[in-house]
Design a protein around this motif. Structure first.
Motif, mmCIF file in Angstrom:
data_model
loop_
_atom_site.group_PDB
_atom_site.id
_atom_site.type_symbol
_atom_site.label_atom_id
_atom_site.label_comp_id
_atom_site.label_asym_id
_atom_site.label_seq_id
_atom_site.Cartn_x
_atom_site.Cartn_y
_atom_site.Cartn_z
ATOM 1 N N PRO A 184 0.799 -1.233 0.000
ATOM 2 C CA PRO A 184 0.000 0.000 0.000
ATOM 3 C C PRO A 184 0.828 1.279 0.000
ATOM 4 N N ASP A 185 2.088 1.215 0.405
ATOM 5 C CA ASP A 185 2.907 2.422 0.421
ATOM 6 C C ASP A 185 3.301 2.881 -0.984
ATOM 7 N N ARG A 186 3.299 1.951 -1.956
ATOM 8 C CA ARG A 186 3.744 2.353 -3.295
ATOM 9 C C ARG A 186 2.863 1.839 -4.434
ATOM 10 N N SER A 187 1.937 0.917 -4.148
ATOM 11 C CA SER A 187 1.110 0.340 -5.215
ATOM 12 C C SER A 187 -0.310 0.890 -5.120
ATOM 13 N N PRO A 188 -0.737 1.728 -6.061
ATOM 14 C CA PRO A 188 -2.075 2.327 -5.981
ATOM 15 C C PRO A 188 -3.182 1.314 -6.259
ATOM 16 N N ILE A 189 -4.362 1.614 -5.734
ATOM 17 C CA ILE A 189 -5.563 0.843 -6.076
ATOM 18 C C ILE A 189 -6.084 1.395 -7.394
ATOM 19 N N SER A 219 -15.817 5.668 -14.245
ATOM 20 C CA SER A 219 -14.388 5.953 -14.375
ATOM 21 C C SER A 219 -14.037 7.273 -13.701
ATOM 22 N N PHE A 220 -12.762 7.391 -13.291
ATOM 23 C CA PHE A 220 -12.305 8.549 -12.532
ATOM 24 C C PHE A 220 -10.921 8.963 -13.010
ATOM 25 N N ASP A 221 -10.579 10.203 -12.710
ATOM 26 C CA ASP A 221 -9.279 10.716 -13.136
ATOM 27 C C ASP A 221 -8.136 10.113 -12.332
ATOM 28 N N ASP A 222 -8.421 9.771 -11.084
ATOM 29 C CA ASP A 222 -7.339 9.261 -10.239
ATOM 30 C C ASP A 222 -7.891 8.359 -9.139
ATOM 31 N N GLU A 223 -6.975 7.813 -8.367
ATOM 32 C CA GLU A 223 -7.318 6.892 -7.279
ATOM 33 C C GLU A 223 -8.144 7.578 -6.203
ATOM 34 N N THR A 224 -7.822 8.830 -5.902
ATOM 35 C CA THR A 224 -8.546 9.553 -4.853
ATOM 36 C C THR A 224 -10.026 9.686 -5.190
ATOM 37 N N GLY A 225 -10.324 10.078 -6.423
ATOM 38 C CA GLY A 225 -11.720 10.206 -6.832
ATOM 39 C C GLY A 225 -12.451 8.879 -6.781
ATOM 40 N N MET A 226 -11.764 7.813 -7.178
ATOM 41 C CA MET A 226 -12.377 6.485 -7.149
ATOM 42 C C MET A 226 -12.667 6.039 -5.714
ATOM 43 N N LEU A 227 -11.712 6.237 -4.811
ATOM 44 C CA LEU A 227 -11.920 5.842 -3.418
ATOM 45 C C LEU A 227 -13.048 6.644 -2.779
ATOM 46 N N ARG A 257 -4.702 1.750 4.662
ATOM 47 C CA ARG A 257 -3.348 2.293 4.541
ATOM 48 C C ARG A 257 -3.233 3.235 3.343
ATOM 49 N N ARG A 258 -3.900 2.915 2.227
ATOM 50 C CA ARG A 258 -3.843 3.802 1.059
ATOM 51 C C ARG A 258 -4.451 5.161 1.378
ATOM 52 N N VAL A 259 -5.507 5.182 2.163
ATOM 53 C CA VAL A 259 -6.099 6.460 2.577
ATOM 54 C C VAL A 259 -5.073 7.281 3.356
ATOM 55 N N GLU A 260 -4.346 6.623 4.262
ATOM 56 C CA GLU A 260 -3.323 7.327 5.035
ATOM 57 C C GLU A 260 -2.233 7.887 4.118
ATOM 58 N N VAL A 261 -1.789 7.079 3.152
ATOM 59 C CA VAL A 261 -0.732 7.508 2.232
ATOM 60 C C VAL A 261 -1.194 8.708 1.410
ATOM 61 N N LEU A 262 -2.407 8.632 0.884
ATOM 62 C CA LEU A 262 -2.922 9.725 0.050
ATOM 63 C C LEU A 262 -3.137 10.994 0.867
ATOM 64 N N GLU A 263 -3.611 10.844 2.099
ATOM 65 C CA GLU A 263 -3.803 12.026 2.947
ATOM 66 C C GLU A 263 -2.467 12.668 3.307
ATOM 67 N N GLU A 264 -1.429 11.848 3.464
ATOM 68 C CA GLU A 264 -0.090 12.393 3.709
ATOM 69 C C GLU A 264 0.407 13.197 2.509
ATOM 70 N N GLN A 265 -0.120 12.868 1.325
ATOM 71 C CA GLN A 265 0.237 13.588 0.103
ATOM 72 C C GLN A 265 -0.644 14.821 -0.115
ATOM 73 N N GLY A 266 -1.549 15.089 0.838
ATOM 74 C CA GLY A 266 -2.407 16.261 0.746
ATOM 75 C C GLY A 266 -3.737 16.023 0.062
ATOM 76 N N LYS A 267 -4.068 14.768 -0.241
ATOM 77 C CA LYS A 267 -5.346 14.455 -0.885
ATOM 78 C C LYS A 267 -6.480 14.516 0.137
ATOM 79 N N LYS A 268 -7.670 14.853 -0.323
ATOM 80 C CA LYS A 268 -8.845 14.939 0.535
ATOM 81 C C LYS A 268 -9.715 13.706 0.337
ATOM 82 N N LEU A 269 -9.901 12.941 1.398
ATOM 83 C CA LEU A 269 -10.748 11.757 1.329
ATOM 84 C C LEU A 269 -11.741 11.770 2.480
#
Length: 566
Positions: A184-189, A219-227, A257-269
């Motif tokens: 989950p630290d490097r492989s996106p959903i 379909s979505f532009d990125d993983e964040t939108g899909m989640l 864990r992916r939610v945590e990683v994306l939030e650390e990158q500044g993504k809003k979930l």
């Protein structure tokens, strides 16, 4: 007034006071949250000097009040109860906070490790997956709960045979891997497949983290939108059961864990999918992962199938072929990047592969009726369904014992920290094992004694409450086990455990009679119930010799097996 089936329970604080929350679904298919106020946390204390104890603990700020009560100790036949103190506190967390402080000033403390929601259900006679009826309801408008109907009311148990029209959501994730296995630290959903029963916008849906068109696809532009869309669907569909295949060990922890990683990158979930607005909680215990989504049931089909079926491989492909006779197209981990980067036929196959995983998980759970037994075990034992799925038989036995001990004014100790708690023989001697005769035998006869140990416990009134531990006790008709233990007969005191076993046995006999004239859903519910009753009937002997049990008594366990050998 309303009736609903209990799916989950917890508590919240309102103006500093605990309020129980019961989550469920009513016969009309509406999800329900019922706030139940005015239930207080408490425990019992035994001391040589009650007056001295009351004086010692009166300055503890967490204690709201104390009551002098008459209770029987957990183990041993007693002609008269013992004077104890019922300690009532303000909040459930106050019990463990002051437990050790009170213990230092007392001889014994009892029932200090019972979860508040369980204490409420035990005292009110309410069961997991059982039905309750509300009283005078007050509709709550501001509550922060994701349910169709939210009320505050007292509740009482009611007998209903059928289950509510529950909602099931199966899901599966796919990850993009460069080398090796996904992390989950490097492989996106990259995809989330969903299957619904009953249907949502359709029976299936695949969320894809790239632009693509097709039926049953978003379909979505990125993983964040899909989640975020996945979390939104869970809130909107409002499932009672969220399930997958190996989802507790992989999908849920991976998403968390992916939610945590994306939030650390500044993504809003917005990952709150619990009915109380909280996120998924994953906790590793030994080799297994417990997953909690408040107000919902989390069910992983893989461990349930492992318990019920013995097959060579437990891959989803092999299980589906063996148990459902359904073939599954596979895409290996090494092929996923190739299929994902293709915008034509391979991507379409990859999407259908993902969709199939969720569909198969749903079919396994519902077509094989994997939850039926556990629903019935919850209803019979009184434990919450999630606790039954996650725990062992000892928790269900303890739930029954707590209920019946309470009715007889008998307290139960906390779970031991190490080993047993009472003076008893050093080892448990099991049943008789005869040396086999070597060679090929003809006309062999198989004799299976129906419910041997439960029958022995009932016939000889063997129980924690009937074992004689005081050498000065004198009663007529003492029952002496071949192992040396002594018990009072039922004429003197009818044991609690024999009473529970008789009730379970009578209920099973009556349930099997009802099955003769039942069909369809009613037959399946009754069959699951009689199976659950059988499981619990055969659990009490093993519990008595389990060193981690609240009620550990080798005198009782050895008495049962010694009568069996005789």
């Amino acid at each position: 007034m309303m009736e609903f089936q209990i799916i989950d329970a917890d508590y919240t604080l309102d103006d500093g006071k605990p309020v129980v929350r019961l989550f469920g679904r009513n016969p009309d298919g509406q999800s329900v949250c019922c706030f139940v106020p005015d239930f207080e946390p408490y425990f019992h204390v035994q001391a040589a000097s009650i007056e001295g104890l009351l004086e010692d603990i009166k300055e503890i700020p967490e204690i709201k009040r104390t009551e002098i009560v008459e209770k029987y100790e957990p183990i041993g036949y007693q002609e008269h109860p013992t004077t104890m103190v019922k300690v009532v506190v303000g909040k459930p967390k106050d019990v463990p906070a002051i437990r050790d402080e009170v213990k230092r000033r007392a001889d014994r403390i009892y029932e200090t490790d019972i979860m508040f929601k369980n204490r409420f259900m035990i005292d009110r006679g309410i069961s997991g997956m059982g039905w309750v009826r509300t009283g005078d309801e007050v509709v709550i408008l501001q509550h922060g709960v994701n349910s169709d109907v939210v009320v505050t009311s007292q509740v009482s148990p009611v007998e209903v045979t059928k289950n509510a029209p529950l909602r099931y959501l199966a899901f599966d994730i796919e990850c993009l891997v460069d080398v090796g296995m996904p992390t989950p630290d490097r492989s996106p959903i990259i995809m989330i497949s969903l299957a619904f029963r009953p249907a949502y916008t359709g029976e299936t849906l695949v969320l894809v983290a790239k632009k693509v068109e097709g039926d049953g696809i978003e379909s979505f532009d990125d993983e964040t939108g899909m989640l975020n869309r996945f979390f939104e669907i869970v809130r909107d569909y409002d499932p009672d059961v969220i399930l997958g295949y190996n989802s507790n060990e992989f999908d849920f922890p991976y998403i968390t864990r992916r939610v945590e990683v994306l939030e650390e990158q500044g993504k809003k979930l917005r990952a709150d999918i619990g009915r109380d607005g909280r996120t998924v909680f994953c906790r590793k215990i030994g080799n297994t992962t417990r997953v909690n989504v408040t107000g919902r049931i989390v069910a992983d089909a893989l461990p349930l199938i492992r318990r019920e079926y013995s097959i060579k491989q437990y891959t989803l492909k092999n299980v589906a072929q063996t148990l459902l006779n359904i073939d599954k197209f596979d895409v290996s981990v090494q092929q996923m990047a190739e299929y994902w980067n293709d915008d034509g036929e391979k991507l379409a196959e990859f999407i259908e592969y993902a969709r199939r995983d969720a569909v198969l998980a749903l079919h396994l759970m519902l077509d094989l009726r994997l939850l039926d037994k556990y629903v019935a075990l919850a209803q019979v034992s009184g434990a919450l369904l999630q606790d039954v799925l996650d725990g062992g038989q000892s928790s269900m036995v303890e739930n029954l014992l707590l209920r019946e001990f309470g009715k007889r004014d008998r307290v139960i100790p906390p779970k031991p920290d190490h080993g047993g708690r009472y003076n008893a023989p050093d080892e448990l001697k099991g049943g008789a094992v005869l040396e086999p005769v070597r060679g090929l035998l003809k006309d062999a006869v198989v004799l299976d004694y129906k419910s041997l140990y439960p029958t022995i416990m009932m016939a000889h009134n063997l129980c924690y409450s009937t074992v004689i531990i005081d050498s000065e006790t004198r009663v007529p008709g003492v029952i002496r086990a071949p192992s040396g233990g002594e018990f009072v007969p039922a004429e003197v005191y009818h044991g609690i455990v024999p009473g529970i076993l008789e009730n379970l046995l009578n209920r099973r006999t009556e349930t099997k009679k009802m099955m003769r004239s039942a069909d369809g859903e009613e037959y399946r519910v009754l069959n699951a119930t009689q199976n659950a009753l059988k499981i619990l009937l055969n659990s009490f002997y093993g519990y008595s010799g389990y060193a981690r049990a609240r009620l550990y008594s080798l005198v009782l366990a050895n008495a049962v097996t010694s009568f069996g050998r005789k």
